[in-house]
Design a protein around this motif. Structure first.
Motif, PDB file in Angstrom:
ATOM      1  N   LEU A   1      -7.286  -3.370  -3.346  1.00  0.00           N
ATOM      2  CA  LEU A   1      -6.233  -2.374  -3.545  1.00  0.00           C
ATOM      3  C   LEU A   1      -5.774  -2.368  -5.003  1.00  0.00           C
ATOM      4  O   LEU A   1      -5.609  -1.309  -5.621  1.00  0.00           O
ATOM      5  CB  LEU A   1      -5.063  -2.682  -2.611  1.00  0.00           C
ATOM      6  CG  LEU A   1      -3.969  -1.626  -2.459  1.00  0.00           C
ATOM      7  CD1 LEU A   1      -4.531  -0.352  -1.829  1.00  0.00           C
ATOM      8  CD2 LEU A   1      -2.827  -2.177  -1.597  1.00  0.00           C
ATOM      9  N   ALA A   2      -5.602  -3.563  -5.567  1.00  0.00           N
ATOM     10  CA  ALA A   2      -5.149  -3.672  -6.961  1.00  0.00           C
ATOM     11  C   ALA A   2      -6.181  -3.113  -7.935  1.00  0.00           C
ATOM     12  O   ALA A   2      -5.824  -2.550  -8.976  1.00  0.00           O
ATOM     13  CB  ALA A   2      -4.850  -5.131  -7.291  1.00  0.00           C
TER      14      ALA A   2
ATOM     15  N   ARG B   1       6.361   0.895  -9.125  1.00  0.00           N
ATOM     16  CA  ARG B   1       5.465  -0.148  -9.607  1.00  0.00           C
ATOM     17  C   ARG B   1       5.634  -1.327  -8.665  1.00  0.00           C
ATOM     18  O   ARG B   1       6.749  -1.798  -8.433  1.00  0.00           O
ATOM     19  CB  ARG B   1       5.827  -0.553 -11.026  1.00  0.00           C
ATOM     20  CG  ARG B   1       4.820  -1.525 -11.628  1.00  0.00           C
ATOM     21  CD  ARG B   1       5.181  -1.889 -13.044  1.00  0.00           C
ATOM     22  NE  ARG B   1       4.097  -2.623 -13.670  1.00  0.00           N
ATOM     23  CZ  ARG B   1       4.201  -3.234 -14.836  1.00  0.00           C
ATOM     24  NH1 ARG B   1       5.332  -3.175 -15.523  1.00  0.00           N
ATOM     25  NH2 ARG B   1       3.185  -3.888 -15.342  1.00  0.00           N
TER      26      ARG B   1
ATOM     27  N   ARG C   1       0.823  -1.211   0.000  1.00  0.00           N
ATOM     28  CA  ARG C   1       0.000   0.000   0.000  1.00  0.00           C
ATOM     29  C   ARG C   1       0.864   1.272   0.000  1.00  0.00           C
ATOM     30  O   ARG C   1       0.656   2.194  -0.777  1.00  0.00           O
ATOM     31  CB  ARG C   1      -0.915  -0.012   1.223  1.00  0.00           C
ATOM     32  CG  ARG C   1      -2.019   1.045   1.202  1.00  0.00           C
ATOM     33  CD  ARG C   1      -2.683   1.213   2.551  1.00  0.00           C
ATOM     34  NE  ARG C   1      -2.923  -0.031   3.229  1.00  0.00           N
ATOM     35  CZ  ARG C   1      -3.989  -0.798   3.070  1.00  0.00           C
ATOM     36  NH1 ARG C   1      -4.915  -0.449   2.194  1.00  0.00           N
ATOM     37  NH2 ARG C   1      -4.133  -1.917   3.762  1.00  0.00           N
TER      38      ARG C   1
ATOM     39  N   ARG D   1      -7.931  -0.575  -7.596  1.00  0.00           N
ATOM     40  CA  ARG D   1      -7.897   0.892  -7.584  1.00  0.00           C
ATOM     41  C   ARG D   1      -6.567   1.457  -8.073  1.00  0.00           C
ATOM     42  O   ARG D   1      -6.454   2.668  -8.281  1.00  0.00           O
ATOM     43  CB  ARG D   1      -8.173   1.414  -6.169  1.00  0.00           C
ATOM     44  CG  ARG D   1      -9.518   1.016  -5.582  1.00  0.00           C
ATOM     45  CD  ARG D   1      -9.822   1.799  -4.323  1.00  0.00           C
ATOM     46  NE  ARG D   1      -8.815   1.601  -3.282  1.00  0.00           N
ATOM     47  CZ  ARG D   1      -8.867   0.638  -2.366  1.00  0.00           C
ATOM     48  NH1 ARG D   1      -9.874  -0.236  -2.385  1.00  0.00           N
ATOM     49  NH2 ARG D   1      -7.936   0.545  -1.448  1.00  0.00           N
ATOM     50  N   HIS D   2      -5.566   0.584  -8.217  1.00  0.00           N
ATOM     51  CA  HIS D   2      -4.228   1.072  -8.559  1.00  0.00           C
ATOM     52  C   HIS D   2      -3.631   0.219  -9.680  1.00  0.00           C
ATOM     53  O   HIS D   2      -3.164  -0.895  -9.443  1.00  0.00           O
ATOM     54  CB  HIS D   2      -3.320   1.021  -7.332  1.00  0.00           C
ATOM     55  CG  HIS D   2      -3.773   1.898  -6.213  1.00  0.00           C
ATOM     56  ND1 HIS D   2      -3.467   3.242  -6.142  1.00  0.00           N
ATOM     57  CD2 HIS D   2      -4.529   1.619  -5.112  1.00  0.00           C
ATOM     58  CE1 HIS D   2      -4.001   3.754  -5.054  1.00  0.00           C
ATOM     59  NE2 HIS D   2      -4.644   2.802  -4.409  1.00  0.00           N
ATOM     60  N   PRO D   3      -3.603   0.732 -10.886  1.00  0.00           N
ATOM     61  CA  PRO D   3      -3.076  -0.039 -12.019  1.00  0.00           C
ATOM     62  C   PRO D   3      -1.590  -0.359 -11.918  1.00  0.00           C
ATOM     63  O   PRO D   3      -1.112  -1.256 -12.621  1.00  0.00           O
ATOM     64  CB  PRO D   3      -3.368   0.861 -13.230  1.00  0.00           C
ATOM     65  CG  PRO D   3      -3.572   2.225 -12.674  1.00  0.00           C
ATOM     66  CD  PRO D   3      -4.154   2.034 -11.321  1.00  0.00           C
ATOM     67  N   ASN D   4      -0.845   0.364 -11.068  1.00  0.00           N
ATOM     68  CA  ASN D   4       0.582   0.056 -10.919  1.00  0.00           C
ATOM     69  C   ASN D   4       0.851  -1.005  -9.857  1.00  0.00           C
ATOM     70  O   ASN D   4       2.002  -1.285  -9.526  1.00  0.00           O
ATOM     71  CB  ASN D   4       1.395   1.316 -10.611  1.00  0.00           C
ATOM     72  CG  ASN D   4       1.026   1.942  -9.270  1.00  0.00           C
ATOM     73  OD1 ASN D   4      -0.146   1.934  -8.889  1.00  0.00           O
ATOM     74  ND2 ASN D   4       2.006   2.489  -8.564  1.00  0.00           N
ATOM     75  N   LEU D   5      -0.227  -1.623  -9.334  1.00  0.00           N
ATOM     76  CA  LEU D   5      -0.099  -2.747  -8.406  1.00  0.00           C
ATOM     77  C   LEU D   5      -0.455  -4.027  -9.162  1.00  0.00           C
ATOM     78  O   LEU D   5      -1.585  -4.196  -9.618  1.00  0.00           O
ATOM     79  CB  LEU D   5      -1.014  -2.569  -7.200  1.00  0.00           C
ATOM     80  CG  LEU D   5      -1.046  -3.718  -6.186  1.00  0.00           C
ATOM     81  CD1 LEU D   5       0.327  -3.929  -5.567  1.00  0.00           C
ATOM     82  CD2 LEU D   5      -2.082  -3.464  -5.098  1.00  0.00           C
TER      83      LEU D   5
ATOM     84  N   LEU E   1       2.966   2.156  -3.197  1.00  0.00           N
ATOM     85  CA  LEU E   1       2.245   2.463  -4.433  1.00  0.00           C
ATOM     86  C   LEU E   1       2.583   3.831  -5.008  1.00  0.00           C
ATOM     87  O   LEU E   1       2.644   3.993  -6.223  1.00  0.00           O
ATOM     88  CB  LEU E   1       0.732   2.367  -4.193  1.00  0.00           C
ATOM     89  CG  LEU E   1       0.161   0.947  -4.247  1.00  0.00           C
ATOM     90  CD1 LEU E   1      -1.283   0.940  -3.801  1.00  0.00           C
ATOM     91  CD2 LEU E   1       0.285   0.381  -5.658  1.00  0.00           C
ATOM     92  N   GLY E   2       2.796   4.803  -4.165  1.00  0.00           N
ATOM     93  CA  GLY E   2       3.107   6.131  -4.657  1.00  0.00           C
ATOM     94  C   GLY E   2       4.561   6.311  -5.029  1.00  0.00           C
ATOM     95  O   GLY E   2       4.959   7.392  -5.489  1.00  0.00           O
TER      96      GLY E   2
END
Length: 249
Positions: free
Chosen positions: A47-48, A28, A21, A50-54, A24-25
């Motif tokens: 979580l994944a 990748r 988590r 909502r976040h394409p880089n996860l 993420l910022g």
């Protein structure tokens, strides 16, 4: 940390989930766990979504074929780039004493806490080397290429008299072996520019650490990521806590 890519094992809950988590910022993130489709990985899947880089990765540290397949999958996802950071977080903890531990428990702990990280680092080594070779960074850092093994102060031989109120024999012994692995990795991988370190996350409020623990997962992970961002060549092969303070072997 400004790393392009990070893989963390044991991401379905606790420390691993929070590492994913908070990373993420910054990078990748390849979030690995035994079965990303299982009910206990629902929070990770949320979580994944909502976040394409996860990117979710199926990786069972007890299964060498699963580790090899995970490395192939990550290599495909990186599309020619290397992996900057591997965090071996997956582990098991059992409240066994010298009187209650048996061979099955001891072998299971060693397979999970030592052999798993060993094989995982071995499988991802080509990608770590590629990251190191392709980096413009001087020296060593987690931005360039690194293997970080999540250890514990309970693995410290010197501190064992003051921490033995928690015998947890299989956990202690397997994590002490993980510390030795970290030193061996440091000696073997330094010529490739790959930094290696062992990190004690503190006593954390997780299923493993219990709710009586001192730290929240948020506090622990914030500390760990601050430490990782400051690691350099002088820290290669070190054993540190979540505040960056050295722990005696």
């Amino acid at each position: 940390m400004a790393a392009r890519s990070v893989l963390v094992t044991g991401c379905n809950r606790g420390l691993g989930l929070e590492l994913a988590r908070q990373l993420l910022g910054r990078a990748r993130v390849f979030a690995a766990c035994r079965d990303p489709a299982a009910p206990h990985a629902q929070e990770l899947r949320n979580l994944a979504s909502r976040h394409p880089n996860l990117v979710l990765v199926k990786l069972d540290v007890l299964n060498p074929e699963s580790i090899t397949e995970a490395a192939r999958m990550v290599e495909d996802q990186l599309n020619g780039l290397g992996l900057n950071l591997l965090i071996n977080n997956a582990g098991v903890y059992s409240k066994v004493t010298l009187e209650t531990v048996d061979s099955e428990e001891m072998v299971h702990a060693y397979k999970t806490n030592l052999v798993g990280p060993l094989l995982t680092a071995k499988a991802f080594l080509p990608l770590l080397k590629k990251a190191a070779q392709g980096s413009p960074e001087k020296g060593m850092s987690c931005r360039k290429a690194a293997v970080v093994n999540i250890s514990t102060v309970l693995a410290s031989l010197e501190k064992s008299p003051e921490t033995f109120y928690k015998p947890v024999i299989s956990y202690r012994c397997s994590k002490a072996a993980l510390n030795m692995l970290t030193r061996c990795q440091m000696l073997s991988y330094r010529e490739d520019g790959i930094l290696c370190a062992a990190i004690h996350p503190g006593w954390v409020k997780t299923d493993m650490g219990t709710q009586e623990a001192d730290l929240t997962v948020d506090e622990s992970v914030r500390g760990i990521l601050t430490v990782l961002s400051a690691l350099s060549e002088k820290h290669n092969g070190s054993f540190l806590n979540w505040l960056g303070k050295p722990i005696p072997w």
